[in-house]
Motif scaffolding. Sequence first.
Motif, PDB file in Angstrom:
ATOM      1  N   ASN A  36       3.443  -4.291  -1.438  1.00 24.64           N
ATOM      2  CA  ASN A  36       4.307  -3.594  -0.692  1.00 24.64           C
ATOM      3  C   ASN A  36       4.093  -2.243  -0.226  1.00 24.64           C
ATOM      4  OD1 ASN A  36       7.159  -4.015   0.215  1.00 24.64           O
ATOM      5  ND2 ASN A  36       8.067  -4.245  -1.683  1.00 24.64           N
ATOM      6  N   TYR A  37       2.875  -2.209   0.444  1.00 23.43           N
ATOM      7  CA  TYR A  37       2.307  -1.057   1.274  1.00 23.43           C
ATOM      8  C   TYR A  37       3.236  -0.399   2.134  1.00 23.43           C
ATOM      9  CZ  TYR A  37      -0.637   2.136   3.823  1.00 23.43           C
ATOM     10  OH  TYR A  37      -0.854   3.327   4.515  1.00 23.43           O
ATOM     11  N   ARG A  38       3.408   0.754   2.091  1.00 23.99           N
ATOM     12  CA  ARG A  38       4.417   1.596   2.941  1.00 23.99           C
ATOM     13  C   ARG A  38       3.680   2.426   3.651  1.00 23.99           C
ATOM     14  NH1 ARG A  38       6.652  -2.746   2.819  1.00 23.99           N
ATOM     15  NH2 ARG A  38       8.798  -3.131   2.303  1.00 23.99           N
ATOM     16  N   PRO A  39       3.156   2.688   4.721  1.00 23.75           N
ATOM     17  CA  PRO A  39       2.378   3.746   5.451  1.00 23.75           C
ATOM     18  C   PRO A  39       3.268   5.093   5.110  1.00 23.75           C
ATOM     19  CG  PRO A  39       2.361   1.812   6.708  1.00 23.75           C
ATOM     20  CD  PRO A  39       3.385   1.509   5.751  1.00 23.75           C
ATOM     21  N   GLY A  40       4.613   4.970   5.284  1.00 19.59           N
ATOM     22  CA  GLY A  40       5.476   6.285   5.273  1.00 19.59           C
ATOM     23  C   GLY A  40       5.414   7.031   3.748  1.00 19.59           C
ATOM     24  N   VAL A  41       4.772   6.092   2.653  1.00 12.78           N
ATOM     25  CA  VAL A  41       4.953   6.729   1.586  1.00 12.78           C
ATOM     26  C   VAL A  41       3.442   7.384   1.272  1.00 12.78           C
ATOM     27  CG1 VAL A  41       4.907   5.959  -1.137  1.00 12.78           C
ATOM     28  CG2 VAL A  41       6.433   4.954   0.634  1.00 12.78           C
ATOM     29  N   TRP A  42       2.316   6.520   1.497  1.00 14.96           N
ATOM     30  CA  TRP A  42       1.073   7.265   1.196  1.00 14.96           C
ATOM     31  C   TRP A  42       0.168   6.664   2.131  1.00 14.96           C
ATOM     32  CZ3 TRP A  42      -0.838   5.249  -4.246  1.00 14.96           C
ATOM     33  CH2 TRP A  42      -0.393   3.827  -4.268  1.00 14.96           C
ATOM     34  N   GLU A  43      -1.131   7.535   2.208  1.00 16.56           N
ATOM     35  CA  GLU A  43      -2.169   6.893   3.129  1.00 16.56           C
ATOM     36  C   GLU A  43      -3.221   5.890   2.574  1.00 16.56           C
ATOM     37  OE1 GLU A  43      -2.611   8.192   6.180  1.00 16.56           O
ATOM     38  OE2 GLU A  43      -0.894   9.567   6.066  1.00 16.56           O
ATOM     39  N   ILE A  44      -3.695   5.113   3.350  1.00 13.23           N
ATOM     40  CA  ILE A  44      -4.495   4.032   3.132  1.00 13.23           C
ATOM     41  C   ILE A  44      -5.666   4.387   2.062  1.00 13.23           C
ATOM     42  CG2 ILE A  44      -6.148   2.311   3.779  1.00 13.23           C
ATOM     43  CD1 ILE A  44      -4.668   1.996   6.289  1.00 13.23           C
ATOM     44  N   GLU A  45      -6.301   5.525   2.095  1.00 11.76           N
ATOM     45  CA  GLU A  45      -7.266   5.782   1.280  1.00 11.76           C
ATOM     46  C   GLU A  45      -6.931   6.031   0.035  1.00 11.76           C
ATOM     47  OE1 GLU A  45      -8.183   6.946   5.676  1.00 11.76           O
ATOM     48  OE2 GLU A  45      -6.503   7.466   4.305  1.00 11.76           O
ATOM     49  N   GLN A  46      -5.644   6.478  -0.263  1.00 12.00           N
ATOM     50  CA  GLN A  46      -5.168   6.683  -1.636  1.00 12.00           C
ATOM     51  C   GLN A  46      -4.642   5.298  -2.076  1.00 12.00           C
ATOM     52  OE1 GLN A  46      -1.938   9.774  -0.543  1.00 12.00           O
ATOM     53  NE2 GLN A  46      -2.971  10.784  -2.473  1.00 12.00           N
ATOM     54  N   ALA A  47      -4.028   4.576  -1.064  1.00 12.78           N
ATOM     55  CA  ALA A  47      -3.113   3.450  -1.551  1.00 12.78           C
ATOM     56  C   ALA A  47      -4.125   2.310  -1.943  1.00 12.78           C
ATOM     57  CB  ALA A  47      -2.188   3.059  -0.731  1.00 12.78           C
ATOM     58  N   ALA A  48      -5.135   1.919  -1.162  1.00  8.41           N
ATOM     59  CA  ALA A  48      -6.007   0.640  -1.207  1.00  8.41           C
ATOM     60  C   ALA A  48      -6.608   0.469  -2.713  1.00  8.41           C
ATOM     61  CB  ALA A  48      -7.277   0.800   0.008  1.00  8.41           C
ATOM     62  N   PRO A  49      -7.196   1.609  -3.095  1.00  6.80           N
ATOM     63  CA  PRO A  49      -7.855   1.414  -4.528  1.00  6.80           C
ATOM     64  C   PRO A  49      -6.608   1.250  -5.467  1.00  6.80           C
ATOM     65  CG  PRO A  49      -8.257   3.587  -3.885  1.00  6.80           C
ATOM     66  CD  PRO A  49      -7.619   2.950  -2.573  1.00  6.80           C
ATOM     67  N   ALA A  50      -5.790   2.031  -5.445  1.00 13.19           N
ATOM     68  CA  ALA A  50      -4.787   1.890  -6.627  1.00 13.19           C
ATOM     69  C   ALA A  50      -3.876   0.752  -6.513  1.00 13.19           C
ATOM     70  CB  ALA A  50      -3.676   3.098  -6.354  1.00 13.19           C
TER      71      ALA A  50
END
Length: 303
Positions: A165-179
């Motif tokens: 459930n990746y949401r661009p409006g919540v956080w950036e890819i650079e942070q989201a992808a590894p987490a």
Amino acid sequence: MPEFLCIGETMTLVAPVQAVPLSCAELFTLHMGGAESTVALYLVEQGHSVAWASYVGNDPLGRRIVDEIASHGVDTSFVTMREDAATGVYFKDPDDGVTTVHYYRRGSAASKMSPSTLDELPLHEVSLVHVSGINAGLSDTCAEMMRALFDRCAASSTPISFDVNYRPGVWEIEQAAPALLDLARRADIVFVGRDEAATLWSTTDAASIAALILDEEYSTGTLVVKDGGIGATEFSASGTRFVAARSVDVVEVVGAGDAFAAGYLSGMANGKDAHGRLSMGHDLAARALSSTSDFVPAVELGA
């Protein structure tokens, strides 16, 4: 004790009655919208006992959300109303088949969740915990809660269902992808869209997503890759199974993934095989696609 426990933020959802842009819409609906609570609502409708845990503001919108979700039979006794923060709000903006979501959730009550939130939850008594990657992006304390949740469930027999459930409006890819990759590799059941996986991890198809998440070094769980109107593929120790999506006139797409997850989890709980689980997911997703609301009760369709 509930069979399922869903943990995550629910906000007030404002959407045009007709699937037209916010800038020209005249009539709007006011409902609740949240990944985990939407899963909870569909699961209860399928006959399961489900609890939803979260924080909302002690304000009219927060009380409205809790009352509405409880009215459908979801156990809301694990919801805390906060005096120090407001309930989040978001708007759906449909335009030519694509929906943009506008969030007003920074500093929301749910963003105050932390590892201590888990202390009063029956993590070891329920049959399954369902969460989404949205939680991890809400705040540092929410990210810590997610890591603590996976640690606590790993030390017990309680499986975790995780929708990326990746949401661009919540956080950036650079942070989201590894987490999100780390959480996906630790989950027992993973749901991910082929398109969002490509955005996050530059994968190309369902097989490459499976190779990334289910690598023997990391996980031996079950992965479900959703590919929009094409279909969904399950990867597990039992093999690989694809089931085509239903043909449906799409009104608006947000919420369909949560409906799919609920259908799949219900099928799993009822002992259905891979084809049956995926088919139930498609059935509920088709219903969600027919409306601008995230949760579409069967009674509204005359079912």
